[in-house]
Design a protein around this motif. Structure first.
Motif, PDB file in Angstrom:
ATOM      1  N   GLU A 134       0.838  -1.196   0.000  1.00 45.80           N
ATOM      2  CA  GLU A 134       0.000   0.000   0.000  1.00 45.80           C
ATOM      3  C   GLU A 134       0.873   1.245   0.000  1.00 45.80           C
ATOM      4  O   GLU A 134       1.953   1.278   0.600  1.00 45.80           O
ATOM      5  N   GLN A 135       0.357   2.308  -0.637  1.00 41.31           N
ATOM      6  CA  GLN A 135       1.093   3.565  -0.747  1.00 41.31           C
ATOM      7  C   GLN A 135       0.451   4.628   0.141  1.00 41.31           C
ATOM      8  O   GLN A 135      -0.713   4.524   0.528  1.00 41.31           O
ATOM      9  N   SER A 136       1.221   5.663   0.428  1.00 41.99           N
ATOM     10  CA  SER A 136       0.721   6.754   1.260  1.00 41.99           C
ATOM     11  C   SER A 136      -0.351   7.541   0.513  1.00 41.99           C
ATOM     12  O   SER A 136      -0.450   7.494  -0.723  1.00 41.99           O
ATOM     13  N   ALA A 137      -1.146   8.301   1.274  1.00 38.92           N
ATOM     14  CA  ALA A 137      -2.206   9.110   0.666  1.00 38.92           C
ATOM     15  C   ALA A 137      -1.614  10.160  -0.271  1.00 38.92           C
ATOM     16  O   ALA A 137      -2.172  10.431  -1.344  1.00 38.92           O
ATOM     17  N   ALA A 138      -0.473  10.743   0.124  1.00 39.74           N
ATOM     18  CA  ALA A 138       0.170  11.768  -0.711  1.00 39.74           C
ATOM     19  C   ALA A 138       0.630  11.164  -2.036  1.00 39.74           C
ATOM     20  O   ALA A 138       0.463  11.769  -3.109  1.00 39.74           O
ATOM     21  N   TYR A 139       1.203   9.972  -1.967  1.00 42.69           N
ATOM     22  CA  TYR A 139       1.646   9.307  -3.195  1.00 42.69           C
ATOM     23  C   TYR A 139       0.454   8.981  -4.087  1.00 42.69           C
ATOM     24  O   TYR A 139       0.490   9.198  -5.300  1.00 42.69           O
ATOM     25  N   GLN A 140      -0.621   8.456  -3.482  1.00 44.82           N
ATOM     26  CA  GLN A 140      -1.797   8.089  -4.259  1.00 44.82           C
ATOM     27  C   GLN A 140      -2.398   9.298  -4.972  1.00 44.82           C
ATOM     28  O   GLN A 140      -2.858   9.193  -6.119  1.00 44.82           O
ATOM     29  N   GLN A 141      -2.382  10.455  -4.304  1.00 41.43           N
ATOM     30  CA  GLN A 141      -2.909  11.672  -4.929  1.00 41.43           C
ATOM     31  C   GLN A 141      -2.062  12.085  -6.129  1.00 41.43           C
ATOM     32  O   GLN A 141      -2.584  12.411  -7.198  1.00 41.43           O
ATOM     33  N   GLN A 171      -2.667   9.625  -8.979  1.00 42.95           N
ATOM     34  CA  GLN A 171      -3.918   9.844  -9.689  1.00 42.95           C
ATOM     35  C   GLN A 171      -3.824  11.027 -10.646  1.00 42.95           C
ATOM     36  O   GLN A 171      -4.397  10.999 -11.738  1.00 42.95           O
ATOM     37  N   PRO A 226      -6.707  -1.582  -5.490  1.00 43.30           N
ATOM     38  CA  PRO A 226      -6.792  -0.123  -5.416  1.00 43.30           C
ATOM     39  C   PRO A 226      -7.514   0.448  -6.640  1.00 43.30           C
ATOM     40  O   PRO A 226      -7.299  -0.008  -7.766  1.00 43.30           O
TER      41      PRO A 226
END
Length: 376
Positions: A229-236, A239, A264
């Motif tokens: 799983e990746q951090s929220a900042a990375y996911q943003q 995207q 995901p």
């Protein structure tokens, strides 16, 4: 030692062992029983098994008398109830998604080995069923996309005008993703690739694709070859980058999965709204929820003018070769738990044997499965 091969249910076309592997087991003094018609959908008929030395038996005999039972798909409780305590079941049992079933297997005193939990190490490569089957999935995903797409894949220059090559976006550069890159490039497409692991950049580029880099990915070096799983900042940030690429893409192939968790969502509804009319998405993570917000497993969804095909069972569309590869994986694993004389020898000091074992002596023994159970 008796090994039994069951006929798969629920539309599964593959078979656990093929006649060539049956011959090899015979040489190890293992008697092989095969349920009638077990290999028919993979184009291995009963006669081929008998010529290899197998005996055709009813399922009830295999379940009650075989020492090792092969069932590629996870067994139902009705099947488990027919298996005496102390027997062994081997297959792709998906224990990380079936913790309730795992506890039931343990309560029945059955030893289970799930080949999808084998550690993804160099030594285990010859037993890696996820890789052998994902290779097929990546190949077929591109062919399925090409057949579903309303335009050409390669560039064409004709007297009537020029046709630009298709733009393919691949999310995930694991085994399926890499094979998808190679296949799409062979068909003449322009390919871009996202992956959370910077280490795969060189492989992606060697196949002729562009690697889209995103900084700040979580370290996956200790995950045994699996995604993390990746951090929220990375996911943003991810995207945002995907949104830019997907607006230009004609074909999207998604492969991202995290063991024990829902896939995901990498392609949101807003992204789908920006895609070109006639675009096609092949979602290989459909069985665990899918990588798009609109994916439905084993269904084709038309989201406005975008076709989304949810299919996690593409290896079963090439059952003959998929079964050959799977059977070879199984045979290589069997060599770790059987002696040369065909006797059972469970060495739990071996990291591969330990990693594949889910239940034994009435207990859940797999550490990864136990950690998921604790969270659940």
């Amino acid at each position: 030692m008796i090994a039994g091969i069951l006929k798969e249910k629920n539309g599964e076309t593959r078979v656990s062992l093929v006649p060539d592997v049956v011959k090899q087991l015979q040489q190890m003094s293992v008697t092989v029983w095969v349920e009638q018609g077990a290999g028919d959908t993979a184009y291995f008929n009963d006669n081929a098994y008998m010529q290899a030395g197998a005996v055709i038996k009813p399922a009830a005999d295999i379940l009650s008398q075989a020492d090792i039972i092969f069932t590629l798909q996870p067994p139902s409780r009705a099947l488990i109830d027919q298996v005496p305590a102390g027997k062994i079941i081997i297959g792709i049992l998906q224990p990380l998604y079936r913790v309730g079933e795992v506890e039931y297997w343990a309560s029945k005193q059955i030893t289970t080995f799930s080949l999808d939990t084998i550690p993804r190490t160099t030594r285990a490569q010859t037993m890696d069923v996820l890789s052998s089957q994902a290779n097929i999935a990546g190949y077929k995903a591109v062919l399925l996309a090409a057949c579903s797409y309303s335009r050409y894949f390669p560039m064409f220059m004709t007297a009537a005008g020029s046709i630009a090559p298709a733009k393919v976006l691949i999310l995930g550069a694991g085994v399926a993703g890499l094979q998808a890159i190679a296949t799409a490039r062979r068909l003449g497409a322009v390919v871009e690739v996202f992956d959370t692991r910077p280490a795969v950049k060189e492989e992606v580029m060697s196949l002729g694709a562009k690697f889209v880099e995103i900084e700040g990915a979580a370290d996956a070096s200790k995950a045994g070859g699996y995604a993390v799983e990746q951090s929220a900042a990375y996911q943003q940030q991810q995207q945002q980058k995907i949104a830019e690429s997907i607006a230009k893409a004609d074909i999207v192939i998604t492969t991202a999965q995290i063991p024990g968790k829902a896939a995901p969502v990498l392609v949101t509804s807003d992204m789908l709204d920006q895609m070109r009319p006639g675009s096609v998405i092949i979602d290989l993570a459909a069985a665990t929820g899918g990588n798009t917000s609109a994916t439905k497993n084993n269904e084709t969804v038309h989201y406005r003018d975008v076709t989304i095909i949810g299919n996690s069972s593409l290896p079963a569309t090439m059952p003959a070769d998929a079964s050959k590869l799977y059977a070879k994986n199984v045979f290589n694993f069997l060599k770790l738990i059987l002696t040369k004389e065909g006797s059972l020898h469970l060495n739990f000091e071996d990291d591969i044997v330990k990693g594949a074992c889910i239940t034994h002596n009435g207990e859940v023994v797999n550490e990864r499965v136990k950690s998921v159970m604790q969270v659940a």
